[in-house]
Design an enzyme around this catalytic site. Sequence first.
Site, PDB file in Angstrom:
ATOM      1  N   CYS A   1       0.814  -1.229   0.000  1.00 24.51           N
ATOM      2  CA  CYS A   1       0.000   0.000   0.000  1.00 24.51           C
ATOM      3  C   CYS A   1       0.844   1.276   0.000  1.00 24.51           C
ATOM      4  O   CYS A   1       0.296   2.369  -0.154  1.00 24.51           O
ATOM      5  CB  CYS A   1      -0.950   0.008   1.194  1.00 24.51           C
ATOM      6  SG  CYS A   1      -2.283  -1.182   0.993  1.00 24.51           S
TER       7      CYS A   1
ATOM      8  N   HIS B   1      -3.313   7.443   2.852  1.00 22.82           N
ATOM      9  CA  HIS B   1      -3.774   6.184   2.266  1.00 22.82           C
ATOM     10  C   HIS B   1      -5.141   5.805   2.831  1.00 22.82           C
ATOM     11  O   HIS B   1      -5.365   5.874   4.043  1.00 22.82           O
ATOM     12  CB  HIS B   1      -2.742   5.099   2.570  1.00 22.82           C
ATOM     13  CG  HIS B   1      -3.171   3.737   2.141  1.00 22.82           C
ATOM     14  ND1 HIS B   1      -3.560   3.457   0.845  1.00 22.82           N
ATOM     15  CD2 HIS B   1      -3.288   2.573   2.833  1.00 22.82           C
ATOM     16  CE1 HIS B   1      -3.887   2.177   0.772  1.00 22.82           C
ATOM     17  NE2 HIS B   1      -3.743   1.626   1.952  1.00 22.82           N
TER      18      HIS B   1
ATOM     19  N   ASN C   1     -10.314   0.485  -0.256  1.00 23.84           N
ATOM     20  CA  ASN C   1      -8.843   0.524  -0.305  1.00 23.84           C
ATOM     21  C   ASN C   1      -8.379   0.056  -1.688  1.00 23.84           C
ATOM     22  O   ASN C   1      -8.498  -1.118  -2.020  1.00 23.84           O
ATOM     23  CB  ASN C   1      -8.290  -0.388   0.791  1.00 23.84           C
ATOM     24  CG  ASN C   1      -6.770  -0.381   0.842  1.00 23.84           C
ATOM     25  OD1 ASN C   1      -6.094   0.128  -0.059  1.00 23.84           O
ATOM     26  ND2 ASN C   1      -6.215  -0.953   1.893  1.00 23.84           N
TER      27      ASN C   1
HETATM   28  O1  UT7 Z   1      -3.949  -0.958   3.357  1.00 21.68           O
HETATM   29  C1  UT7 Z   1      -3.137  -1.876   3.988  1.00 21.68           C
HETATM   30  C2  UT7 Z   1      -3.200  -1.752   5.444  1.00 21.68           C
HETATM   31  N1  UT7 Z   1      -4.448  -2.260   5.949  1.00 21.68           N
HETATM   32  C3  UT7 Z   1      -5.067  -1.659   6.927  1.00 21.68           C
HETATM   33  O2  UT7 Z   1      -4.627  -0.627   7.375  1.00 21.68           O
HETATM   34  C4  UT7 Z   1      -6.281  -2.322   7.506  1.00 21.68           C
HETATM   35  C5  UT7 Z   1      -6.209  -2.324   9.018  1.00 21.68           C
HETATM   36  N2  UT7 Z   1      -7.292  -3.031   9.678  1.00 21.68           N
HETATM   37  C6  UT7 Z   1      -8.584  -2.619   9.636  1.00 21.68           C
HETATM   38  O3  UT7 Z   1      -8.930  -1.698   8.943  1.00 21.68           O
HETATM   39  C7  UT7 Z   1      -9.575  -3.300  10.544  1.00 21.68           C
HETATM   40  O4  UT7 Z   1      -8.875  -4.127  11.440  1.00 21.68           O
HETATM   41  C8  UT7 Z   1     -10.650  -4.150   9.800  1.00 21.68           C
HETATM   42  C9  UT7 Z   1     -11.602  -3.233   9.071  1.00 21.68           C
HETATM   43  C10 UT7 Z   1      -9.963  -5.100   8.836  1.00 21.68           C
HETATM   44  C11 UT7 Z   1     -11.460  -4.950  10.820  1.00 21.68           C
HETATM   45  O5  UT7 Z   1     -12.020  -4.074  11.796  1.00 21.68           O
HETATM   46  P1  UT7 Z   1     -11.825  -4.377  13.351  1.00 21.68           P
HETATM   47  O6  UT7 Z   1     -12.575  -3.339  14.082  1.00 21.68           O
HETATM   48  O7  UT7 Z   1     -10.359  -4.498  13.635  1.00 21.68           O
HETATM   49  O8  UT7 Z   1     -12.573  -5.760  13.525  1.00 21.68           O
HETATM   50  P2  UT7 Z   1     -12.000  -7.137  14.077  1.00 21.68           P
HETATM   51  O9  UT7 Z   1     -11.180  -7.815  13.051  1.00 21.68           O
HETATM   52  O10 UT7 Z   1     -11.394  -6.914  15.434  1.00 21.68           O
HETATM   53  O11 UT7 Z   1     -13.342  -7.935  14.266  1.00 21.68           O
HETATM   54  C12 UT7 Z   1     -14.352  -7.520  15.211  1.00 21.68           C
HETATM   55  C13 UT7 Z   1     -15.533  -8.441  15.085  1.00 21.68           C
HETATM   56  C14 UT7 Z   1     -15.155  -9.909  15.069  1.00 21.68           C
HETATM   57  O12 UT7 Z   1     -16.160 -10.615  15.753  1.00 21.68           O
HETATM   58  P3  UT7 Z   1     -15.948 -11.080  17.287  1.00 21.68           P
HETATM   59  O13 UT7 Z   1     -14.729 -11.940  17.280  1.00 21.68           O
HETATM   60  O14 UT7 Z   1     -15.751  -9.803  18.051  1.00 21.68           O
HETATM   61  O15 UT7 Z   1     -17.228 -11.790  17.596  1.00 21.68           O
HETATM   62  C15 UT7 Z   1     -15.180 -10.299  13.621  1.00 21.68           C
HETATM   63  O16 UT7 Z   1     -15.449 -11.671  13.413  1.00 21.68           O
HETATM   64  O17 UT7 Z   1     -16.191  -8.203  13.832  1.00 21.68           O
HETATM   65  C16 UT7 Z   1     -16.309  -9.432  13.086  1.00 21.68           C
HETATM   66  N3  UT7 Z   1     -16.188  -9.145  11.676  1.00 21.68           N
HETATM   67  C17 UT7 Z   1     -17.217  -8.781  10.898  1.00 21.68           C
HETATM   68  N4  UT7 Z   1     -18.521  -8.606  11.168  1.00 21.68           N
HETATM   69  C18 UT7 Z   1     -19.328  -8.225  10.161  1.00 21.68           C
HETATM   70  C19 UT7 Z   1     -15.069  -9.139  10.915  1.00 21.68           C
HETATM   71  N5  UT7 Z   1     -15.366  -8.790   9.654  1.00 21.68           N
HETATM   72  C20 UT7 Z   1     -16.697  -8.562   9.623  1.00 21.68           C
HETATM   73  C21 UT7 Z   1     -17.586  -8.159   8.610  1.00 21.68           C
HETATM   74  N6  UT7 Z   1     -18.880  -7.996   8.924  1.00 21.68           N
HETATM   75  N7  UT7 Z   1     -17.174  -7.897   7.342  1.00 21.68           N
END
Ligand code: UT7
Length: 331
Positions: A116, A256, A286
Amino acid sequence: MNKITAAITAVGAYVPDYVLTNQILETMVDTNDEWITTRTGIKERRILKGEGKGSSFLAIEASKNLISKTGLDPKTIDLVIVATATPDMKAASTAAYTATQIGATNAFSFDLEAACSSFLYGMSVASSYIESGRYKRVLLVGADKNSSMINYEDRATCIIFGDGGGAVLFEPNEDNLGLKDEYLRSDGSGREFLQAKYGGSSYPITKEALESGEHYVFQDGRNVFKNAVSNMAEVVIRIMERNELTKEDINFLVAHQANKRIIDATADRIELDQNKVMMNIHKYGNTTSATLPLLLSDYESELKKGDNLIFAAFGGGFTWGAIYLKWAYNS
Ligand code: UT7
């Protein structure tokens, strides 16, 4: 004679027509518009459809847009750099094909891959060639067909990424405009948190690999998020400090577009007003190497000669950094 600096003198962009909305994703995986919007800020993203169309298609269209807007003669371009994490093919340069297709027949060309941060690093490379006096016109293109490496059954990644392309032209400037400073970083210990394991030289594609799905992008979102927030803020603060810039001096943060919460956190750390933060993640998601030039394209009409822009990116590898650039023209 004034020192020669490298200025951006033109911008072009292209996104595919097909719009993949949060509502459509709700029918594909277990997710919902509310979760995607609050966790990422994304409402929709563009997807490139069509047999055999790769990132070069996006790069070519973005470059053609720049050429048609400016009347630039492509034969006067010295170098074409295509920043991309999704080259068309192995062993064949995406940039070489792009350059030929846009009529840049006197240019040499190469791909630049830094996940990225590809476009951000590309700004550094393009500027160095101009500042040295070796070349006069460098076309830097950021293009990624992310949909080519996304598993549309994995809700953790398929909601984030989109396809797009953007292009900028770097030319010499003697009025002290253009790239002023850069602070670029990388840390290979982060590669396990964001990668597509199979399909490269370490783990070539096999039947078993295809069945495992590990040729698709995997992301430990929480870990990448944590690193992105702290590192992007750190490099932005450092580049402001060493150029004695206050938040009042900054006209725009060009960050970004990976997650609205990461961008907001970076802006909050330097207490920057929301209206100084370029944002289009809601429209495109993204797009990896294309996020920065797509922002420039969307905000081009608001930019004024002499504006102070701080660019920042964070991505796989890990790779990250910040660039301070003075805008060189009124549109
Ligand atoms: O460009 C390259 C660099 N990349 C980035 O900078 C991305 C960095 N990361 C992020 O933007 C975020 O971590 C994400 C958007 C990928 C995820 O958001 P998050 O707030 O970190 O969510 P999480 O992975 O901690 O998941 C929270 C909960 C989980 O459920 P439990 O374990 O709390 O029950 C996931 O299973 O949300 C659940 N979850 C979803 N729910 C509905 C994960 N993906 C989804 C989804 N829809 N698409």
